[in-house]
Enzyme design. Sequence first.
Site, PDB file in Angstrom:
ATOM      1  N   SER A  42      41.203  48.689  47.831  1.00  0.00           N
ATOM      2  CA  SER A  42      41.853  47.386  48.031  1.00  0.00           C
ATOM      3  C   SER A  42      43.068  47.311  47.123  1.00  0.00           C
ATOM      4  O   SER A  42      43.094  47.978  46.070  1.00  0.00           O
ATOM      5  CB  SER A  42      40.886  46.258  47.649  1.00  0.00           C
ATOM      6  N   TYR A  92      34.313  42.348  41.909  1.00  0.00           N
ATOM      7  CA  TYR A  92      34.926  42.995  43.076  1.00  0.00           C
ATOM      8  C   TYR A  92      36.171  43.788  42.659  1.00  0.00           C
ATOM      9  O   TYR A  92      36.323  44.958  43.006  1.00  0.00           O
ATOM     10  CB  TYR A  92      35.291  41.958  44.148  1.00  0.00           C
TER      11      TYR A  92
END
Length: 261
Positions: A136, A149
């Site tokens: 990401s 995360y």
Amino acid sequence: MALITGASNGIGFELAKVFARNNYDIIAVARNEGKLNAACDELRQSGGAVHAFSADLSSYEEIESLKKKVNEGEYRIDALVINAGQGLGGRFIGGTDLQKELQLIRLNVDSYVHMSKIFLPDMIKQGGGHVLMTSSVSGTAPIPFEAIYGASKAFVNSFFWAIRNELKGYGLNMTLLMPGATETNFFKNAGQSDTTVGASQITKPDEVAERAWYALMSGHEYVYGNDEAEHEGDVLNRLQSESQKAQRHRIISEPGSASKK
Ligand SMILES: NC(=O)c1ccc[n+]([C@@H]2O[C@H](COP(=O)([O-])OP(=O)(O)OC[C@H]3O[C@@H](n4cnc5c(N)ncnc54)[C@H](OP(=O)(O)O)[C@@H]3O)[C@@H](O)[C@H]2O)c1
């Protein structure tokens, strides 16, 4: 044959469609069997063989069982797409649940290591193949209110670059995919629909998959999911300090930020 994790929805499903359209047989992996079977029915319309292997990749044992099934079927994995991941939004102290955070680490970190450890040796033995790892743009900055995360994706980035370097000369073509906000179930499942970032999913997952496919097949070492993510990852996150990046990100990831705009 391409083995794709998280292939029943979102970016993984769109990646599976691109591989299927390009004449790969598919092993599709996700937890929910009904949804996985429905996704596989759609993938079969491209004409190739599609196998649905349901597994919870946050479980060590289920990853081992997945490998056993692949071995028993004598499937040759030419492309490995490690993509299944989850988000989790909220305040680290007083907000998020520890068990959910540890479960996230098992999926976003442990399973990436485990899948790589057990599938790459076979690919190397057979002379190489394609490897796509979904990280990401969040892997390039600290992410307040998504602290675990963001850290999990920073792990994936570092891990990817290290093993990519180690494995030079083994015939593996390895690409890191770093999407930005993409229209999937991700933010809803992460409890982040009320954040600015969660409400601003501008990119469709098929666009991300097309970029990833092009990058993988062209031998590019990394690719972002859209131009905004590329600017964030390759410009802002290289220029700013960790605390500046964290401050910039908290504005869009703080719970309730969507309604403050
Ligand atoms: N969407 C975004 O904005 C965005 C941005 C940056 C990076 N990413 C990354 O892109 C990847 C794919 O996310 P997405 O946006 O496509 O999410 P998604 O729409 O929620 O799809 C996630 C897929 O992973 C599967 N999955 C979830 N937990 C699993 C588990 N424990 N074991 C096996 N499969 C599991 C899901 O199926 P089941 O639930 O049935 O298992 C589904 O097929 C993730 O690594 C995510 O971190 C997404």
